[in-house]
Motif scaffolding. Structure first.
Motif, PDB file in Angstrom:
ATOM      1  N   LYS A   1       0.833  -1.207   0.000  1.00  0.00           N
ATOM      2  CA  LYS A   1       0.000   0.000   0.000  1.00  0.00           C
ATOM      3  C   LYS A   1       0.871   1.262   0.000  1.00  0.00           C
ATOM      4  N   CYS A   2       0.332   2.323  -0.566  1.00  0.00           N
ATOM      5  CA  CYS A   2       1.016   3.607  -0.577  1.00  0.00           C
ATOM      6  C   CYS A   2       1.091   4.140   0.853  1.00  0.00           C
ATOM      7  N   LEU A   3       2.263   4.566   1.265  1.00  0.00           N
ATOM      8  CA  LEU A   3       2.448   5.081   2.616  1.00  0.00           C
ATOM      9  C   LEU A   3       1.929   6.509   2.752  1.00  0.00           C
ATOM     10  N   ARG A   4       1.511   7.102   1.629  1.00  0.00           N
ATOM     11  CA  ARG A   4       0.955   8.458   1.668  1.00  0.00           C
ATOM     12  C   ARG A   4      -0.570   8.454   1.719  1.00  0.00           C
ATOM     13  N   CYS A   5      -1.198   7.686   0.826  1.00  0.00           N
ATOM     14  CA  CYS A   5      -2.661   7.726   0.741  1.00  0.00           C
ATOM     15  C   CYS A   5      -3.332   6.436   1.212  1.00  0.00           C
ATOM     16  N   GLY A   6      -2.574   5.367   1.366  1.00  0.00           N
ATOM     17  CA  GLY A   6      -3.121   4.104   1.854  1.00  0.00           C
ATOM     18  C   GLY A   6      -3.714   3.210   0.785  1.00  0.00           C
TER      19      GLY A   6
ATOM     20  N   ALA B   1       4.044   1.287  -7.798  1.00  0.00           N
ATOM     21  CA  ALA B   1       3.882   2.738  -7.787  1.00  0.00           C
ATOM     22  C   ALA B   1       2.437   3.118  -7.507  1.00  0.00           C
ATOM     23  N   CYS B   2       2.258   4.241  -6.842  1.00  0.00           N
ATOM     24  CA  CYS B   2       0.922   4.767  -6.608  1.00  0.00           C
ATOM     25  C   CYS B   2       0.446   5.492  -7.866  1.00  0.00           C
ATOM     26  N   ALA B   3      -0.794   5.247  -8.248  1.00  0.00           N
ATOM     27  CA  ALA B   3      -1.355   5.883  -9.435  1.00  0.00           C
ATOM     28  C   ALA B   3      -1.864   7.291  -9.147  1.00  0.00           C
ATOM     29  N   ASP B   4      -1.933   7.675  -7.870  1.00  0.00           N
ATOM     30  CA  ASP B   4      -2.443   8.994  -7.512  1.00  0.00           C
ATOM     31  C   ASP B   4      -1.420  10.073  -7.862  1.00  0.00           C
ATOM     32  N   ALA B   5      -1.853  11.062  -8.653  1.00  0.00           N
ATOM     33  CA  ALA B   5      -0.939  12.097  -9.131  1.00  0.00           C
ATOM     34  C   ALA B   5      -0.313  12.881  -7.989  1.00  0.00           C
ATOM     35  N   ASN B   6      -1.080  13.193  -6.956  1.00  0.00           N
ATOM     36  CA  ASN B   6      -0.540  13.971  -5.843  1.00  0.00           C
ATOM     37  C   ASN B   6       0.567  13.214  -5.121  1.00  0.00           C
ATOM     38  N   CYS B   7       0.347  11.935  -4.901  1.00  0.00           N
ATOM     39  CA  CYS B   7       1.381  11.125  -4.246  1.00  0.00           C
ATOM     40  C   CYS B   7       2.649  11.090  -5.083  1.00  0.00           C
ATOM     41  N   ARG B   8       2.484  10.903  -6.378  1.00  0.00           N
ATOM     42  CA  ARG B   8       3.644  10.794  -7.259  1.00  0.00           C
ATOM     43  C   ARG B   8       4.446  12.078  -7.301  1.00  0.00           C
ATOM     44  N   LEU B   9       3.768  13.211  -7.387  1.00  0.00           N
ATOM     45  CA  LEU B   9       4.462  14.495  -7.482  1.00  0.00           C
ATOM     46  C   LEU B   9       5.184  14.862  -6.195  1.00  0.00           C
ATOM     47  N   GLU B  10       4.743  14.293  -5.081  1.00  0.00           N
ATOM     48  CA  GLU B  10       5.385  14.574  -3.801  1.00  0.00           C
ATOM     49  C   GLU B  10       6.555  13.636  -3.515  1.00  0.00           C
ATOM     50  N   SER B  11       6.807  12.698  -4.399  1.00  0.00           N
ATOM     51  CA  SER B  11       7.887  11.740  -4.123  1.00  0.00           C
ATOM     52  C   SER B  11       8.693  11.446  -5.380  1.00  0.00           C
TER      53      SER B  11
ATOM     54  N   PRO C   1       8.033   7.404   0.392  1.00  0.00           N
ATOM     55  CA  PRO C   1       7.956   7.279  -1.065  1.00  0.00           C
ATOM     56  C   PRO C   1       6.627   6.672  -1.512  1.00  0.00           C
ATOM     57  N   SER C   2       6.175   7.047  -2.711  1.00  0.00           N
ATOM     58  CA  SER C   2       4.975   6.429  -3.282  1.00  0.00           C
ATOM     59  C   SER C   2       5.329   5.501  -4.441  1.00  0.00           C
TER      60      SER C   2
ATOM     61  N   PHE D   1       3.084  -0.113 -22.061  1.00  0.00           N
ATOM     62  CA  PHE D   1       3.131  -1.100 -20.979  1.00  0.00           C
ATOM     63  C   PHE D   1       3.405  -0.479 -19.622  1.00  0.00           C
ATOM     64  N   THR D   2       3.480   0.863 -19.547  1.00  0.00           N
ATOM     65  CA  THR D   2       3.709   1.491 -18.250  1.00  0.00           C
ATOM     66  C   THR D   2       2.506   2.277 -17.765  1.00  0.00           C
ATOM     67  N   THR D   3       1.501   2.451 -18.595  1.00  0.00           N
ATOM     68  CA  THR D   3       0.358   3.255 -18.193  1.00  0.00           C
ATOM     69  C   THR D   3      -0.401   2.646 -17.028  1.00  0.00           C
ATOM     70  N   ASN D   4      -0.300   1.336 -16.835  1.00  0.00           N
ATOM     71  CA  ASN D   4      -1.031   0.724 -15.726  1.00  0.00           C
ATOM     72  C   ASN D   4      -0.428   1.103 -14.384  1.00  0.00           C
ATOM     73  N   ALA D   5       0.772   1.651 -14.380  1.00  0.00           N
ATOM     74  CA  ALA D   5       1.404   2.073 -13.132  1.00  0.00           C
ATOM     75  C   ALA D   5       1.331   3.582 -12.946  1.00  0.00           C
ATOM     76  N   GLY D   6       0.593   4.260 -13.795  1.00  0.00           N
ATOM     77  CA  GLY D   6       0.356   5.680 -13.586  1.00  0.00           C
ATOM     78  C   GLY D   6       1.500   6.594 -13.968  1.00  0.00           C
ATOM     79  N   PHE D   7       2.489   6.107 -14.688  1.00  0.00           N
ATOM     80  CA  PHE D   7       3.592   6.967 -15.096  1.00  0.00           C
ATOM     81  C   PHE D   7       3.173   7.838 -16.280  1.00  0.00           C
ATOM     82  N   TRP D   8       3.865   8.958 -16.469  1.00  0.00           N
ATOM     83  CA  TRP D   8       3.410   9.958 -17.428  1.00  0.00           C
ATOM     84  C   TRP D   8       4.437  10.281 -18.503  1.00  0.00           C
ATOM     85  N   GLY D   9       5.387   9.448 -18.721  1.00  0.00           N
ATOM     86  CA  GLY D   9       6.376   9.702 -19.760  1.00  0.00           C
ATOM     87  C   GLY D   9       7.613  10.372 -19.207  1.00  0.00           C
TER      88      GLY D   9
END
Length: 219
Positions: free
Chosen positions: A50-55, A83-93, A101-102, A183-191
């Protein structure tokens, strides 16, 4: 290049860091080994981390094993990234120093992939000469690769490499998401680039598959 020994290849990749090996997609998924996207390894069937930021449950990104890094570095271990798919979590880590880390790297025993959607195998290519940025000492090679120095999209987080070294970590590989976008879109990455640092073996100076930390940089 003439045929060289495994020890010479490790020296060029991880000590001198004057060469790298491309990491490329296989034509299909495999039942085990290094792979990206699709179903996670069976050892996580009891529950993804689980994400340690959003759960929320983290999405599976990739697994690295001996077929890519070599048996001496893997030491009968595997490492999977979630990886967390939540944009806020990703941008903070984005950087290595972000806490909590997310995007996480988890060491585990090699494990067959679980039942589910297929991903793709990850394969390593032949040694290639690095192209080094004279000013920053970083790589000019943007593609997915094993060894050499990292290619930093934004030099503002290049200090993460020094942070990693201070923690006893060593750069292992990078994944270029633009190459693997489907093949990376399922993990919420943005390029961008995903960088994997792992615990350095103090006896050899080589990276291991232990204590992985992930940095993420986007265009």
């Amino acid at each position: 290049m003439k045929r060289i020994s495994r020890a010479e290849a490790r020296e060029k990749l991880f000590l001198a860091r004057t060469y790298y090996r491309p990491i490329v997609l296989g034509e299909d998924d495999g039942p085990s080994g290094s792979r990206i996207a699709g179903a996670f390894p069976r050892c996580f069937e009891a529950g993804a981390p689980k994400c340690l930021r959003c759960g929320k449950l983290l999405d599976y990104f990739l697994t690295i094993e001996a077929d890519v890094v070599g048996p001496d570095i893997a030491n009968e271990r595997a490492l999977s990234v979630f990886a967390c798919a939540d944009a806020n979590c990703r941008l903070e880590s984005i950087g290595l120093a972000a806490e909590p880390p997310s995007v996480v790297a988890i060491t585990h025993q090699p494990s067959p992939r679980s039942v589910g959607e297929p991903g793709r195998r990850l394969l390593r290519g032949h040694l290639r000469k690095e192209r080094i940025h004279e000013r920053f000492g970083s790589s000019r090679v943007e593609q997915s690769k094993l060894g050499g120095p990292p290619y930093w999209i934004q030099t503002s987080i290049a200090g993460d490499e020094k942070e990693a070294q201070a923690r006893g970590l060593s750069f292992l590989l990078q994944i270029n998401e633009l190459e693997l976008d489907e093949f990376t879109t399922n993990a919420g990455f943005w390029g961008g680039e995903v960088y994997l640092f792992t615990r350095m073996n103090p006896a050899t100076g080589l990276p291991t598959l232990e204590d992985g930390r992930v940095a993420w940089n986007y265009t």
